[in-house]
Each structure stands twice: as C-alpha cells, then as structure tokens.
Design an enzyme around this catalytic site. Structure first.
Site, PDB file in Angstrom:
ATOM      1  N   GLY A 183      -3.151   3.849   9.106  1.00 52.12           N
ATOM      2  CA  GLY A 183      -4.329   4.310   9.833  1.00 52.12           C
ATOM      3  C   GLY A 183      -4.043   4.612  11.288  1.00 52.12           C
ATOM      4  CB  SER A 226      -5.397  18.169   4.978  1.00 46.26           C
ATOM      5  OG  SER A 226      -4.675  16.982   5.262  1.00 46.26           O
ATOM      6  CG  HIS A 278      -6.748  12.102  16.933  1.00 44.38           C
ATOM      7  ND1 HIS A 278      -5.733  12.521  16.113  1.00 44.38           N
ATOM      8  CD2 HIS A 278      -7.861  12.757  16.518  1.00 44.38           C
ATOM      9  CE1 HIS A 278      -6.204  13.388  15.233  1.00 44.38           C
ATOM     10  NE2 HIS A 278      -7.492  13.559  15.461  1.00 44.38           N
ATOM     11  N   GLY A 313       0.185  13.144   9.189  1.00 45.79           N
ATOM     12  CA  GLY A 313      -1.118  12.497   9.107  1.00 45.79           C
ATOM     13  C   GLY A 313      -1.852  12.907   7.843  1.00 45.79           C
ATOM     14  CG  HIS A 359      -7.709  18.868  12.058  1.00 48.93           C
ATOM     15  ND1 HIS A 359      -8.170  17.746  11.416  1.00 48.93           N
ATOM     16  CD2 HIS A 359      -8.710  19.797  11.969  1.00 48.93           C
ATOM     17  CE1 HIS A 359      -9.378  17.978  10.934  1.00 48.93           C
ATOM     18  NE2 HIS A 359      -9.729  19.210  11.268  1.00 48.93           N
ATOM     19  CG  ASP A 360      -9.490  16.147  14.477  1.00 48.15           C
ATOM     20  OD1 ASP A 360     -10.429  16.740  13.904  1.00 48.15           O
ATOM     21  OD2 ASP A 360      -8.933  15.145  14.005  1.00 48.15           O
ATOM     22  CG  ASP A 377      -0.345   8.828   7.178  1.00 49.32           C
ATOM     23  OD1 ASP A 377      -0.264   7.654   7.615  1.00 49.32           O
ATOM     24  OD2 ASP A 377      -1.370   9.510   7.259  1.00 49.32           O
ATOM     25  CB  SER A 398       5.701  10.895  13.885  1.00 54.30           C
ATOM     26  OG  SER A 398       5.938  12.234  14.190  1.00 54.30           O
ATOM     27  CG  PHE A 414     -11.886  12.590   9.181  1.00 58.23           C
ATOM     28  CD1 PHE A 414     -13.077  11.923   9.348  1.00 58.23           C
ATOM     29  CD2 PHE A 414     -10.757  11.854   8.836  1.00 58.23           C
ATOM     30  CE1 PHE A 414     -13.154  10.543   9.192  1.00 58.23           C
ATOM     31  CE2 PHE A 414     -10.824  10.476   8.677  1.00 58.23           C
ATOM     32  CZ  PHE A 414     -12.027   9.827   8.865  1.00 58.23           C
TER      33      PHE A 414
END
Length: 205
Positions: free
Chosen positions: A70, A47, A139, A41, A164-165, A66, A119, A15
C-alpha cells in the site's frame, strides 16, 4: 469497445476513471507492438487488466511492479485505507492476493508478470527496454521522484510515459505526480500527448 473486458471490472478496487482506462488501453495497444509495458503501482490490478488486454493482442508482456504493502494513503488510519486489504496478523497492508485473483479471473496470467518489490531496487537491476511506463505508485514527492528518475531511463525512444493522478489544485489531490509531470515536460525529452482527466501522456523523443 475493449474486447474481453471482464464483466466485474467495475467491482475491482481501484482509482481509475473510465476515460483514463480507455486511454491507457489505447496507448498500450500501440506501444506494446514495440516492446513490454511497465506499470508502477498495481494495487488490486484494475489498471493492469486494461494494460494486459492491450498487450495480449501483440503477444507482449506487462510487468506489474508493486510491493503490495500500500501507498502512504492506504495505511491504517489514513483516508484511503481499506480494512478488507489489511492483514491484521502481520499489521500490514497486503493487496497481492486480491491482485492475483483479479489477474487470474481476467485470464491474463500469461501476459502479466508481477514484480513484488520496491521501485528503486528493481530499477537498479533492470536491463529490458520498455515501450511504455505507467507511473501510479506512491504519491509522496520522494516516491514519485524515485519512480520518474529510475524508470524513464529505461523507456525506449518513441515510448509512452503515462502519469496518473495529476492535480494542479492541492485541495483536489496530491501534488507529487503533477510535479514529475511538469519535470518531464520541462526536460526536453518528451513530447506532450495531452491529458485525459487526471492522466498525463507523453512520448519519449
């Protein structure tokens, strides 16, 4: 122009917009002269490849963290669920096989060190100062706060924090990454390096 970028980079699941990828590469190339980079992630490694190509120039390492099960939005029945990454036998998402294949095909096995874990558990045992931290994990507010609080403490002075995001408008995207970005700006610990699309960039003071 990014050297050695795989020809299939646009086909790798992810993404990350092109301008965000270029900014990640540029900042990782600078930061990795001072130490390793941590990505939170990795998903299928898109990335990670940009970070890895930058770090390889400096004989530096990317730690790709990660659990590969998901994020919330990738789960079965959710909007970003990808059936091709779902292990129906286990009833779980599994992005690690796809990640390993993409890293291997990019010839980055000697640069990228996968850390397949959560994490917080990883951060609790972490000892290595980091030159750059890229937060692109879960998120939910809980997940984003955990990533920010656990990992900014390991970022060396002068290091880069990338998030990000970022979406101010809740209709455009989740608010948790934007919340931790505002926390970082308000903390007095970071200088604002600006934004590229939905990627926020800061430098640890």
């Amino acid at each position: 122009m990014i050297p050695d970028l795989p020809g299939n980079i646009d086909d790798i699941k992810g993404f990350l917009a092109d301008d965000e990828a270029a900014a990640l590469y540029r900042h990782a190339a600078e930061a990795s002269q001072c130490g390793p980079v941590l990505e939170i992630g990795s998903y299928c490694g898109k990335s990670t490849i940009y970070l890895g190509l930058a770090c390889r120039q400096n004989n530096a390492t990317v730690f790709a963290l990660d659990h590969h099960r998901g994020s919330e939005e990738h789960q079965f029945g959710e909007y970003f669920h990808d059936p091709a990454l779902y292990d129906s036998g286990e009833g779980l998402m599994d992005t690690f096989r796809e990640f390993r294949r993409n890293i291997r095909e990019a010839n980055l096995d000697d640069t990228v060190v996968p850390v397949v874990a959560g994490s917080e558990a990883t951060a609790n045992q972490w000892q290595t100062p980091l030159a750059m931290v890229f937060i692109d994990g879960g998120h939910s507010l809980d997940a984003a706060l955990t990533d920010y609080r656990c990992w900014t403490a390991h970022l060396m002075r002068g290091g880069i924090l990338a998030i990000h995001d970022l979406f101010e408008d809740a209709h455009a995207g989740g608010q948790a990454p934007f919340a931790i970005y505002r926390m970082a700006l308000a903390s007095g610990l970071f200088a604002d390096l600006g934004r590229v699309n939905t990627l926020g960039l800061l430098r640890r003071l």
